[in-house]
Scaffold this motif. Sequence first.
Motif, short mmCIF file in Angstrom:
data_model
loop_
_atom_site.label_atom_id
_atom_site.label_comp_id
_atom_site.label_asym_id
_atom_site.label_seq_id
_atom_site.Cartn_x
_atom_site.Cartn_y
_atom_site.Cartn_z
N THR A 1 14.14 6.25 -2.63
CA THR A 1 13.35 5.50 -3.61
C THR A 1 12.71 5.92 -4.37
OG1 THR A 1 11.47 5.42 -1.63
CG2 THR A 1 12.95 3.52 -1.46
N SER A 2 12.38 7.25 -4.13
CA SER A 2 11.68 8.17 -5.46
C SER A 2 12.52 9.16 -6.09
CB SER A 2 10.42 8.24 -5.07
OG SER A 2 10.33 9.62 -4.07
N GLY A 3 13.60 9.53 -5.36
CA GLY A 3 14.39 10.60 -5.76
C GLY A 3 14.03 12.25 -5.16
N PRO A 4 14.33 12.98 -5.53
CA PRO A 4 14.19 14.38 -4.64
C PRO A 4 12.79 14.91 -5.33
CG PRO A 4 16.42 14.44 -5.52
CD PRO A 4 15.68 13.26 -5.94
N LEU A 5 11.72 15.28 -4.49
CA LEU A 5 10.55 15.74 -4.88
C LEU A 5 10.64 16.68 -6.02
CD1 LEU A 5 7.51 16.13 -4.73
CD2 LEU A 5 7.74 17.46 -2.68
N PHE A 6 11.59 17.51 -6.08
CA PHE A 6 11.89 18.69 -7.06
C PHE A 6 11.91 17.88 -8.38
CE2 PHE A 6 13.98 21.66 -9.82
CZ PHE A 6 13.26 22.82 -9.81
N THR A 7 12.70 16.91 -8.57
CA THR A 7 12.91 16.00 -9.77
C THR A 7 11.81 15.38 -10.20
OG1 THR A 7 15.21 15.93 -9.37
CG2 THR A 7 14.29 14.31 -11.00
N CYS B 1 18.11 19.56 -12.30
CA CYS B 1 17.49 19.31 -11.12
C CYS B 1 18.37 18.56 -10.28
CB CYS B 1 16.26 18.05 -11.43
SG CYS B 1 14.58 18.89 -12.25
N VAL B 2 19.32 17.86 -10.63
CA VAL B 2 20.45 17.14 -9.77
C VAL B 2 21.20 18.48 -9.24
CG1 VAL B 2 22.37 16.01 -9.89
CG2 VAL B 2 20.71 15.01 -11.10
N ALA B 3 21.63 19.41 -10.19
CA ALA B 3 22.20 20.60 -9.65
C ALA B 3 21.47 21.35 -8.34
CB ALA B 3 22.71 21.63 -10.35
N ALA B 4 20.24 21.39 -8.48
CA ALA B 4 19.29 22.18 -7.73
C ALA B 4 19.39 21.70 -6.22
CB ALA B 4 17.89 22.28 -8.19
N GLU B 5 19.29 20.14 -6.44
CA GLU B 5 19.28 19.36 -5.23
C GLU B 5 20.78 19.22 -4.52
OE1 GLU B 5 17.86 16.84 -2.07
OE2 GLU B 5 16.79 18.31 -3.73
N THR B 6 21.57 19.53 -5.25
CA THR B 6 23.04 19.66 -4.67
C THR B 6 23.25 20.91 -4.00
OG1 THR B 6 23.99 18.46 -6.44
CG2 THR B 6 25.67 19.82 -5.18
N SER B 7 22.72 21.93 -4.66
CA SER B 7 22.85 23.41 -4.20
C SER B 7 21.96 23.54 -2.73
CB SER B 7 22.13 24.48 -5.05
OG SER B 7 22.00 25.56 -4.44
#
Length: 417
Positions: free
Chosen positions: A186-192, A402-408
């Motif tokens: 609902t809110s996306g990854p915390l890092f983002t 940020c998207v790439a970080a979550e993918t990694s």
Amino acid sequence: MMSEVDSARKPVSIVAIGAGNRANKYIQYILDNPDKAKLVGVVEINQVRSRAVAQKAGLNDTQCFDSYIDFFNLPKCADAVIISTPDNEHFCPAMLAIEKGYHVLLEKPIAQTMEECEAIAEAAKKNNVIVEVCYVLHFHPYFRKLYQLVQSGEYGRIVSINHKAPVGVDRMSHVYVRGVWNKKSTSGPLFTSKCCHDVDFITWITKCRCNKISSFGSLNWFKSENAPSGSAEFCVDCTVEKSCPFSAVNLYKRRRDWVSNFDIPEGTTFDEAIDNVLRTTPYGRCVYKSDNDVVDHQVVIMEFENGVTANLSMDVFTTSNIRTTHIQLTDGEIYGDEYSIKATKFLTRQTQEFDFSDSYGAPFHAGADFLTVENFVNAINNHDVSEACNNIYEAIESHRICVAAETSRMCGNTVRI
């Protein structure tokens, strides 16, 4: 001195979409600068917050809406909107606003997926409107000084950056365990949601695109198997509450921290409102028995096209939320901790020191919130998207990272952008 052209300009008319904590910071600028901007509407489902903004801004009932869908179905009534809705409600109102011809000041993060971010950028270009992202660090005196020292060239070229972004246990338990940012779905990854503007700061000072990322992190502590014996669903019923460092009773009732955004219904005392929060809302729940699933620690390693490397550590288990930045350059090094900056040259060992103790913790991010709105207003008046310091076309780079970080983090591999 104000020019004749400036004095003849009408204030930029703005509607606030969302009336929570961040929105009220930007609204305050509008109220304090009636010659530059005017609030002409508010869209907020929470009637306590809507009434509070209406009272401050002198809005009547026809200028208050509880649905942005209903609002955007009406004819265009302002120059711009400020969107400060929850993270998962950025994309839809932003797209509706752009299609209607409104300029948009958009709270970070831009949206929850890269596809949504790109769609907003494409729509802004197609409709010739300004979309500025609220990356307030660009206007904060401490971060601006770091940027200026790097760009001066006095310390050579950047080689590497180590940046720490502490979340702090109080913020973590309030916002990301009990609060509305506690679920990735609902809110996306915390890092983002927490660190996209830290990433933006790094891309701002490196002035280069990132091409490789590795990231590590997980939800390690705030989960049911770590709940102490005797714990209850709610802290007010818990037999071990007084010995728990994450007690909601201690945080909200004894210490009175993180309570400024709790609504106090008319006819209710502050203590009564807090008691109700503790007993009937997620903010009173045990941190080990909440439905959170976002990470509670993460490290992101970046490599840029010019060979610069950067390490960004998002640390939760801290009492402080003070960012620290260590920039290593070819001719010197720069270290800052938000209270001060020390810049040292290798050849002479001469150190310059800059004191920012007065600005740390100062209201409105030391004026950066106000300068963000002012920059947006000026860009609208001058019809120039390049004047928007954090325009959508530049801000989108931080979201790619940020998207790439979550993918990694999820796949365990280095990701090439």
